[in-house]
Design a protein around this motif. Sequence first.
Motif, PDB file in Angstrom:
ATOM      1  N   THR A  59     -10.154  23.709  19.710  1.00 50.27           N
ATOM      2  CA  THR A  59     -10.018  22.905  18.495  1.00 50.27           C
ATOM      3  C   THR A  59      -8.734  22.094  18.603  1.00 50.27           C
ATOM      4  OG1 THR A  59     -11.165  24.589  17.199  1.00 50.27           O
ATOM      5  CG2 THR A  59      -9.893  22.948  15.981  1.00 50.27           C
ATOM      6  N   LYS A  93      -5.484  19.907  17.867  1.00 52.67           N
ATOM      7  CA  LYS A  93      -4.457  19.699  16.847  1.00 52.67           C
ATOM      8  C   LYS A  93      -4.307  18.222  16.517  1.00 52.67           C
ATOM      9  CE  LYS A  93      -1.380  23.677  17.567  1.00 52.67           C
ATOM     10  NZ  LYS A  93      -0.017  24.077  17.999  1.00 52.67           N
ATOM     11  N   GLY A 129      -8.221  17.533  14.755  1.00 54.72           N
ATOM     12  CA  GLY A 129      -8.878  18.626  14.036  1.00 54.72           C
ATOM     13  C   GLY A 129     -10.312  18.882  14.445  1.00 54.72           C
TER      14      GLY A 129
END
Length: 279
Positions: A218, A220, A223
């Motif tokens: 996932t 940063k 998102g």
Amino acid sequence: MPDPKVCLEALEALTGCQMQPTTEDTQPTPQLTPQDLVNIVALREFYKQEGFKELEYESIGTLSLQDDADMYSSPPALCQAPESSLKPIVKINLQKFFHREFDYDFTNVKDGNQKFLRGNEVYIRPCGWDRAALRVSQQYDGGDQWLGTGKDAWPVSYHGHNMDGSLGIILTRDGNPDDSPQFLEACAASMIREKTSGRGVYSTPDIQLAERYCKLFTSKVDGKRYKVVLQNRINPQSRKSCNRDGLWLVYIPENSTEVKTKAIVQESLRPYGLLLKKA
């Protein structure tokens, strides 16, 4: 090309290192090359099969083989050090690591019944994926024929995460790949013998199979959740076919030293694309 920052996160997910961009060539912190990338990814999976908890890689240091949780999926406990602080730091010169001229977005491509060849073998293109090309041309002795489309080119293989001997048993005798005619007898024996899986590094010419075992993370940055796979060329002289269709093995003999193991991988697998796909 996918967002370079997301590409760095994908490299972190594959290697277990903390990636930092740089524009300088001389750094006290080691820089990663595309060949280092495939070496680390392949060796991580191999040494995990062998039961090791850590991998020592020259110039980078100690890599944990136990941090396979989805990256950034949940924050660390307050009493623990941040996960990134425990990872070796590696510098990436984005201009020298990636080769944007050869990026290709397959996201909306559908090949249908079209057939493509690499080294006179079927090339299943990574339709549905976005490829960031790696700068590997003119980096190996013998020229770039391995990277081409002609008869001297190496076939394409994909390396997903957790691709190991549990996926497809290669018939063995005394620890070595065996192509003798006693195929059915060996198949029956493999049902009751232990340690019949091939010892080494697995990859596949089938992008759909690679996707089933790919690494997820996932980001940063945006998102979003991504899948990541390495696109390589595999030395046709080094690979062994498993008795499960669509799976290739680079065999590593018993008692191989760490230096020999790395040399086998480096002579057998050459990367040329980092593939990303939204999960």
